[in-house]
Design an enzyme around this catalytic site. Structure first.
Site, PDB file in Angstrom:
ATOM      1  N   SER A 267       0.808  11.771   6.426  1.00  0.00           N
ATOM      2  CA  SER A 267       0.599  11.197   7.756  1.00  0.00           C
ATOM      3  C   SER A 267       1.905  10.910   8.490  1.00  0.00           C
ATOM      4  O   SER A 267       2.664  11.809   8.800  1.00  0.00           O
ATOM      5  CB  SER A 267      -0.263   9.942   7.625  1.00  0.00           C
ATOM      6  OG  SER A 267      -0.671   9.480   8.889  1.00  0.00           O
TER       7      SER A 267
ATOM      8  N   ASP B 260      -0.078  13.724  11.053  1.00  0.00           N
ATOM      9  CA  ASP B 260      -1.233  14.546  10.672  1.00  0.00           C
ATOM     10  C   ASP B 260      -2.347  14.470  11.704  1.00  0.00           C
ATOM     11  O   ASP B 260      -3.468  14.899  11.465  1.00  0.00           O
ATOM     12  CB  ASP B 260      -1.752  14.169   9.286  1.00  0.00           C
ATOM     13  CG  ASP B 260      -2.319  12.754   9.233  1.00  0.00           C
ATOM     14  OD1 ASP B 260      -1.991  11.939  10.116  1.00  0.00           O
ATOM     15  OD2 ASP B 260      -3.088  12.455   8.295  1.00  0.00           O
TER      16      ASP B 260
ATOM     17  N   SER C 238      -0.112  -8.490   1.332  1.00  0.00           N
ATOM     18  CA  SER C 238       0.071  -7.052   1.438  1.00  0.00           C
ATOM     19  C   SER C 238      -0.731  -6.345   0.348  1.00  0.00           C
ATOM     20  O   SER C 238      -0.925  -6.884  -0.739  1.00  0.00           O
ATOM     21  CB  SER C 238       1.554  -6.701   1.303  1.00  0.00           C
ATOM     22  OG  SER C 238       1.739  -5.321   1.108  1.00  0.00           O
TER      23      SER C 238
ATOM     24  N   ASP D 140       0.314  11.158  15.624  1.00  0.00           N
ATOM     25  CA  ASP D 140       1.147  10.945  14.441  1.00  0.00           C
ATOM     26  C   ASP D 140       1.229  12.259  13.654  1.00  0.00           C
ATOM     27  O   ASP D 140       0.718  13.291  14.083  1.00  0.00           O
ATOM     28  CB  ASP D 140       0.642   9.784  13.577  1.00  0.00           C
ATOM     29  CG  ASP D 140      -0.636  10.116  12.821  1.00  0.00           C
ATOM     30  OD1 ASP D 140      -1.374  11.010  13.260  1.00  0.00           O
ATOM     31  OD2 ASP D 140      -0.902   9.480  11.782  1.00  0.00           O
TER      32      ASP D 140
END
Length: 578
Positions: A66, A302, A537, A300
């Site tokens: 990506s 991809d 995260s 972006d």
């Protein structure tokens, strides 16, 4: 499992020794430095074959990273629905990736196959569609995936070539719907659906006979050549593509692409003062002028994310960003208007056409966008961060719309709703042909085929944006003025154990540590329109802090205060900007 199958698996696995880097399967699949991925991609091939055997349907495997740098790559699996692989299989994916040797790998497969009742030995066939982006490492990794697929008897890998990620997901979904699913079919469906929407634009809002112009930054990725090919089939839309990935144009995702534009709020390379617009002079008593801005969009790497922007004349580098929140707002406004038209002037209550329209966001959505959507009278719900949660929630509606601020999102039409919509179209075409109600239904049907309902798709999303702007007669300036984003700030705090933080209410409320949420509430109350939340995260031992307020100073101070509280409870070092 038969001896033959065991032997093939052991022999194949022995050719792919695990590397030192350990990978875990997340929203992006497995992703990291390309040179370290071969063994993991081989195992992903095995997993894709097992998934196809389990479901009896076609699945997909995409080689891409990506918006990551060109030196990275990754692999992810598309489920038969065209969406991401079911979360139930993610622990198995992690276990496969971490298997230290062929014997452990085969033992894991045997145990999992028994648990899931997966048939082996060729009694059932498996089909996996393969795709990759333009990264130099993609070809070798695709071969590793093929070896993994070939290691499962009865499995067939079908190489679909160089694709955007959304194209592969679209193909998987269409194949399992027993519909045509080649790249040619993809371009044909998008272009004809776009043309249908443009043909239904009221004459009074058409902006003359000239084509609408759009300049697209393709991040030097796979989307560059794809959008050029698509644009050849379009009417009333002239697309100029920059950063298309041709030699000499620059590196993939390096100071280009939707991720860069959205986070940095700077124009990508190849854009500058010449894109800031032109001055149209109007003389009446005193001279004055009006600035018109060039409309730009950014994909972006991809092509699954999309943002719009206009370059500001102040320095020729800063941009006015139109992000995923405003794309969602534009789509929601349009869909709601069509539903309103459809139910307008229905004297007989029995002829009403009830539709459940739902909007799905995460806590990272700017508060101004949520307020705007609620002012439209729309039902807005929140989910934890991650496309898989947004997509799942959107499926609960007749029409569900979801987007993240980063530009990833789509519109979903439920399987139960589509026959009703088609039936309504047939009814109106016979009873009131040419009516506004019939046109509204036709627009909704065109949206359902234009938008990629498998995953977020920058190409289909871009065409829908352009069709809606023409329908409304809006410029990018008018669109940008839908609402004014509240200033925000994101920080992250390093901690020894991110799992010490537990949240609820779509990550907006802290349950553990006890007392921390009360301190966040106390800080939020100090600032007009103050809002803040924290979340662990998913990939590193940090706690992410988000804050917004009516001023940038207020947002900065709120974020810093909340970060300090997090640090006092479980931190290690001072917070840093993301």
């Amino acid at each position: 499992m038969e001896e033959k199958q065991l032997k093939i698996l052991l022999q194949s696995a022995s050719r792919f020794q695990p590397g030192k880097k350990k990978f875990l399967y997340g929203t992006a699949g497995f992703r990291g430095e390309a040179s370290m991925l071969e063994s993991t991609v081989f195992k992903a091939g095995i997993m894709a074959a097992l998934r196809s055997l389990k479901t009896g349907l076609v699945v997909g495997l995409m080689i891409t990273a990506s918006h990551n740098p060109v030196s990275d790559n990754g692999v992810k699996i598309a489920d038969p629905s065209g969406g991401m692989m079911t979360q139930d299989w993610e622990p198995f994916a992690d276990a496969l990736a971490l298997a230290p040797d062929p014997d452990h790998l085969v033992e894991l497969i045997v145990q999992f196959a028994k648990k899931e009742n997966i048939p082996f030995g060729g009694t059932q066939s498996a089909e996996i569609l393969l795709g990759r982006d333009t990264r130099p490492s993609g070809e070798a990794l695709l071969e590793a995936a093929k070896k993994g697929i070939d290691a499962i008897i009865g499995s067939v890998a079908v190489d679909m070539g160089i694709l955007t990620t959304p194209q592969l997901h679209w193909m998987v979904r269409r194949r399992n719907m027993e519909m045509k699913a080649s790249e040619f079919d993809y371009f044909a469906l998008l272009s004809t659906s776009y043309r249908s929407l443009v043909d239904l634009i009221p004459a009074k809002t058409l902006t003359g006979t000239s084509d609408v112009k759009l300049t697209v930054d393709a991040a030097n990725g796979v989307g560059g050549e794809k959008i050029k090919e698509l644009s050849k089939l379009l009417t009333r839309l002239e697309i100029e593509v920059r950063n298309s990935g041709k030699e000499g144009e620059g590196a993939l995702n390096e100071k280009v692409g939707a991720d860069y534009v959205q986070k940095e709020k700077f124009a990508p390379l190849g854009f500058g003062p010449h894109d800031a617009g032109t001055r149209l002079w109007i003389r009446y008593l005193n001279a004055s002028y009006m600035m018109t801005f060039e409309k730009c969009a950014s994909l972006d790497g991809d092509a699954d994310r999309l943002v719009y922007f206009r370059v500001l004349p102040t320095d020729g580098r800063s941009v006015d960003l139109v992000d995923g929140d405003k794309i969602l707002s534009l789509f929601a406004l349009f869909i709601k208007e069509q539903l309103t038209i459809l139910n307008k002037e229905n004297e007989n209550e029995s002829s009403e056409f009830p539709v459940k329209l739902g909007i799905v966001q995460t806590a990272y959505a700017n508060g101004a966008s949520t307020e705007y959507l609620k002012q439209l009278g729309l039902d807005v719900v929140f989910t934890p961060t991650g496309v898989k949660y947004l997509h799942e929630k959107a499926l609960e509606n007749d029409i569900g719309i979801y987007f993240e601020a980063n530009g990833h999102g789509t519109i979903l039409f439920s399987e139960a709703f589509m026959p009703r919509l088609e039936s309504k179209s047939a009814e109106l075409s016979s009873v009131t042909p040419g009516s506004e109600q019939q046109k509204a239904v036709l627009r909704l049907l065109a949206v359902s085929t234009l938008i990629n309902q498998a995953v977020g798709d920058a190409l289909s999303g871009l065409l829908l944006v352009e069709a809606i702007l023409q329908y409304l007669g809006w410029s990018i300036e008018r669109w940008s003025e839908l609402y004014r984003d509240l200033p925000s700030r994101q920080l992250k705090v390093s901690v020894t154990d991110r799992n010490a933080v537990v949240t609820t209410n779509a990550e907006t409320t802290v349950v553990k540590p006890l007392g921390l949420q009360e301190l966040i509430n106390y800080e939020m109350a100090k600032y007009p329109k103050g809002r803040s939340f924290i979340r662990p995260s998913g990939t590193e031992d940090v706690i992410r802090v988000y804050a917004e307020a009516s001023t940038q100073e207020g947002a900065d101070r709120l974020a810093q205060a909340v970060a300090q509280h997090v640090d006092c409870f479980l931190g290690m070092i001072p917070p840093v900007k993301q």
